[in-house]
Write an enzyme that holds these catalytic residues in place. Sequence first.
Site, PDB file in Angstrom:
ATOM      1  N   ALA A  66       0.856  -1.173   0.000  1.00 37.20           N
ATOM      2  CA  ALA A  66       0.000   0.000   0.000  1.00 37.20           C
ATOM      3  C   ALA A  66       0.902   1.236   0.000  1.00 37.20           C
ATOM      4  O   ALA A  66       2.056   1.168   0.432  1.00 37.20           O
ATOM      5  CB  ALA A  66      -0.894  -0.012   1.233  1.00 37.20           C
ATOM      6  N   GLY A 109       0.680  -5.100   1.027  1.00 41.67           N
ATOM      7  CA  GLY A 109      -0.504  -5.185   0.178  1.00 41.67           C
ATOM      8  C   GLY A 109      -0.217  -5.824  -1.172  1.00 41.67           C
ATOM      9  O   GLY A 109      -1.111  -6.398  -1.794  1.00 41.67           O
TER      10      GLY A 109
HETATM   11  C1  HXC Z   1       5.033   4.459  -1.180  1.00 46.24           C
HETATM   12  C2  HXC Z   1       6.925   3.522  -2.050  1.00 46.24           C
HETATM   13  C3  HXC Z   1       6.600   2.283  -1.473  1.00 46.24           C
HETATM   14  C4  HXC Z   1       5.393   2.199  -0.716  1.00 46.24           C
HETATM   15  C5  HXC Z   1       8.457   2.060  -2.533  1.00 46.24           C
HETATM   16  N1  HXC Z   1       8.074   3.339  -2.692  1.00 46.24           N
HETATM   17  N2  HXC Z   1       7.575   1.404  -1.778  1.00 46.24           N
HETATM   18  N3  HXC Z   1       6.133   4.604  -1.906  1.00 46.24           N
HETATM   19  N4  HXC Z   1       4.652   3.316  -0.609  1.00 46.24           N
HETATM   20  N5  HXC Z   1       4.984   1.059  -0.174  1.00 46.24           N
HETATM   21  C6  HXC Z   1       8.774   4.383  -3.449  1.00 46.24           C
HETATM   22  C7  HXC Z   1       9.912   4.967  -2.652  1.00 46.24           C
HETATM   23  O1  HXC Z   1       9.418   5.959  -1.787  1.00 46.24           O
HETATM   24  C8  HXC Z   1      10.788   5.535  -3.736  1.00 46.24           C
HETATM   25  O2  HXC Z   1      10.257   6.770  -4.178  1.00 46.24           O
HETATM   26  C9  HXC Z   1      10.613   4.545  -4.873  1.00 46.24           C
HETATM   27  O3  HXC Z   1       9.395   3.832  -4.596  1.00 46.24           O
HETATM   28  C10 HXC Z   1      11.734   3.549  -4.939  1.00 46.24           C
HETATM   29  O4  HXC Z   1      11.888   2.950  -3.662  1.00 46.24           O
HETATM   30  P1  HXC Z   1      13.310   2.803  -2.929  1.00 46.24           P
HETATM   31  O5  HXC Z   1      13.024   2.546  -1.497  1.00 46.24           O
HETATM   32  O6  HXC Z   1      14.173   3.960  -3.260  1.00 46.24           O
HETATM   33  O7  HXC Z   1      13.877   1.512  -3.670  1.00 46.24           O
HETATM   34  P2  HXC Z   1      14.837   0.370  -3.078  1.00 46.24           P
HETATM   35  O8  HXC Z   1      15.945   1.000  -2.280  1.00 46.24           O
HETATM   36  O9  HXC Z   1      15.179  -0.485  -4.240  1.00 46.24           O
HETATM   37  O10 HXC Z   1      13.955  -0.446  -2.031  1.00 46.24           O
HETATM   38  C11 HXC Z   1      12.837  -1.162  -2.472  1.00 46.24           C
HETATM   39  C12 HXC Z   1      11.957  -1.588  -1.277  1.00 46.24           C
HETATM   40  C13 HXC Z   1      11.594  -0.356  -0.429  1.00 46.24           C
HETATM   41  C14 HXC Z   1      12.706  -2.636  -0.433  1.00 46.24           C
HETATM   42  C15 HXC Z   1      10.717  -2.260  -1.859  1.00 46.24           C
HETATM   43  O11 HXC Z   1      11.059   0.636  -1.295  1.00 46.24           O
HETATM   44  C16 HXC Z   1      10.587  -0.615   0.636  1.00 46.24           C
HETATM   45  O12 HXC Z   1      10.899  -1.209   1.683  1.00 46.24           O
HETATM   46  N6  HXC Z   1       9.333  -0.192   0.423  1.00 46.24           N
HETATM   47  C17 HXC Z   1       8.283  -0.281   1.387  1.00 46.24           C
HETATM   48  C18 HXC Z   1       7.779  -1.686   1.478  1.00 46.24           C
HETATM   49  C19 HXC Z   1       6.688  -1.816   2.516  1.00 46.24           C
HETATM   50  O13 HXC Z   1       6.861  -1.574   3.715  1.00 46.24           O
HETATM   51  N7  HXC Z   1       5.472  -2.224   2.053  1.00 46.24           N
HETATM   52  C20 HXC Z   1       4.360  -2.469   2.906  1.00 46.24           C
HETATM   53  C21 HXC Z   1       3.546  -1.221   2.985  1.00 46.24           C
HETATM   54  S1  HXC Z   1       2.289  -1.382   4.189  1.00 46.24           S
HETATM   55  P3  HXC Z   1      11.221   8.055  -4.399  1.00 46.24           P
HETATM   56  O14 HXC Z   1      10.222   9.127  -4.779  1.00 46.24           O
HETATM   57  O15 HXC Z   1      11.917   8.275  -3.129  1.00 46.24           O
HETATM   58  O16 HXC Z   1      12.111   7.627  -5.534  1.00 46.24           O
HETATM   59  C22 HXC Z   1       1.088  -2.217   3.420  1.00 46.24           C
HETATM   60  C23 HXC Z   1      -0.146  -2.370   4.207  1.00 46.24           C
HETATM   61  C24 HXC Z   1      -1.074  -3.254   3.464  1.00 46.24           C
HETATM   62  O17 HXC Z   1       1.165  -2.656   2.331  1.00 46.24           O
HETATM   63  C25 HXC Z   1      -2.412  -3.196   4.020  1.00 46.24           C
HETATM   64  C26 HXC Z   1      -3.358  -3.907   3.119  1.00 46.24           C
HETATM   65  C27 HXC Z   1      -3.429  -3.361   1.780  1.00 46.24           C
END
Ligand code: HXC
Length: 271
Positions: A66, A109
């Site tokens: 998400a 998500g």
């Molecule tokens: C918003 C996100 C995002 C997310 C990545 N981005 N994941 N933006 N929400 N979930 C964006 C980053 O901000 C960044 O934007 C760009 O994508 C690239 O990400 P990086 O972090 O720079 O890339 P990298 O270093 O390769 O790392 C990749 C990654 C990391 C390991 C996937 O992005 C990460 O940990 N993302 C979050 C994963 C997460 O926690 N997901 C669960 C979310 S909670 P900019 O503009 O800075 O380039 C959830 C709740 C679900 O899903 C509930 C039910 C639906």
Amino acid sequence: ANYAHVLVSRPQPAVALVQLNRPKALNALSAAHFKDITDALVEADADDSVGAMVLTGSDKAFAAGADILEMKDKTFADAFTNNFLANWEIITKLRKPLIAAVSGYALGGGCELALMCDIILASPTARFSQPEISIGVIPGGGGSQRLTRIVGKSRAMELCLTGRMFDAYEAERWGVVSRVVDGADGAKKEGGTESISPVVKEAVDMAATIASKGRVAAIACKEVINASFEMPLTEGLRYERRLFQSLFATHDQKEGMAAFAEKRKPNFTNS
Ligand code: HXC
């Protein structure tokens, strides 16, 4: 229809391919993105010319979860009053088979989105996790429920409490994915500006195979398997038997069995 955040194509006449297309955010599922995904799938599901669907992301990310930036300031009152994430259920109501082709990150998500599909194929690069615990919440799109039913309590607890990633091969061993599609036979198939990864190609071929069967039976088959997650065994068996019996009212049953007897290919008419 055209969508801002997804690409829809027809790689085979009876297969709709829906591709998440928000690459700069690794396909993070903002509300608008998610609405496009469900709208595109609902549209394909309702299209008579479609027999099965494939959902995929990019090579780097199926979906990184998400959209954290969008939800970080949300209040409880807002989340609760507007029933945040309830619309995710739409995907579980689709009637035609839906295959997820996962490469790269399927996190939070994104993992839950894949788990809502009927079949998951993974490329060797696939990385799954339920990392919500690391940002102060818990899975909200079925991760604690669907994942637990597949991998069991101990693994679900470990995965959701630590947030650690698991790879395509662990996912295969645990039954989260049907199988890992490695690109051994010819990395990427290039066709003009189009390129399709091995896992997407495999998913499209599988969808085409499913679409070639009788539509009524395919929908009934998906429905009874899904019922096994909701019903006690006796009820599930009764439900299966009743739907099985009802298929004797279809042309496709007559045609399928006649074709076998006559040693020829069936000509299903979805009726
Ligand atoms: C918003 C996100 C995002 C997310 C990545 N981005 N994941 N933006 N929400 N979930 C964006 C980053 O901000 C960044 O934007 C760009 O994508 C690239 O990400 P990086 O972090 O720079 O890339 P990298 O270093 O390769 O790392 C990749 C990654 C990391 C390991 C996937 O992005 C990460 O940990 N993302 C979050 C994963 C997460 O926690 N997901 C669960 C979310 S909670 P900019 O503009 O800075 O380039 C959830 C709740 C679900 O899903 C509930 C039910 C639906």
